[in-house]
Enzyme design. Structure first.
Site: not given
Length: 199
Positions: A23, A28, A75, A77, A123
């Site tokens: 990532y 994000h 993560y 969320n 989120n």
């Protein structure tokens, strides 16, 4: 937690994103990039904690205010649990929490700072608000990534890396978002908004 993170002022700066090399450099993860910029300015390094985050207490400049700077090891969320854990450990009230995150509703490169309001479907923010028992009175540094063109799925879009054109502008964008954090702590929310929103 390590001794270098056991004594601090009452600020917590959380950079939102997802863990791991998969990532890195994605839209994000702009929050992680901004925290990396801030740590670089202070010549500071994260320490792993038992709370599920990497964190460091450091001063913003010589003799400047001290704050905790952190990223979750989980993560996006599930950002709320480590955020709340750090707040409880360091005694940080919700009004002194600054969350740096990607914002679909702002054009790429635009930065807005606000206190409270809705989570806008984000989120990470939803998780934080949930773990603060609905308290939304924290500050958000919203780093614009634009919405995807056409019918691209938003979830796929935010997990993509920035385009080649965007990457050319990314260092300045990240630096400005880091400036927004520093100004908020040094000069207060209104003064930071007046400076950053005028750019």
């Amino acid at each position: 937690m390590a001794t270098e993170t056991s004594s601090t002022g009452s600020w917590l700066v959380m950079g939102l994103g997802n863990p791991g090399s998969k990532y890195e450099g994605t839209r994000h993860n702009i929050g992680h990039m901004v925290l990396d910029e801030l740590l670089g300015r202070m010549n500071a390094k994260y320490t792993r904690t038992k709370i599920g985050a990497q964190a460091v207490a450091a001063r913003l400049g010589p003799g400047g205010p001290k704050a905790v700077f952190a990223v979750s090891e989980g993560y996006m969320n599930v950002s709320g649990k480590p955020t709340r854990g750090l707040m409880d450990y360091f005694g940080v009230p919700a009004e002194n929490l600054i969350v740096v995150h990607d914002e679909l509703d702002l054009d790429f490169g635009r930065i807005k700072i606000k206190r409270g309001g809705s989570e806008g479907g984000h989120n990470g923010l939803k998780s934080i608000t949930q773990h603060l028992k609905g308290d939304k009175d924290y500050i958000r540094v919203r780093a614009g990534i634009s919405r995807p063109a056409g019918r691209m799925d938003t979830a796929d879009y935010v997990l993509q890396r920035f385009s080649s054109t965007e990457r050319e502008e990314l260092p300045g964008f990240v630096a400005q978002a880091a400036d927004a954090v520093e100004l908020t702590i040094f000069e207060g929310l209104t003064a930071a908004q007046n400076t950053i929103h005028a750019v």
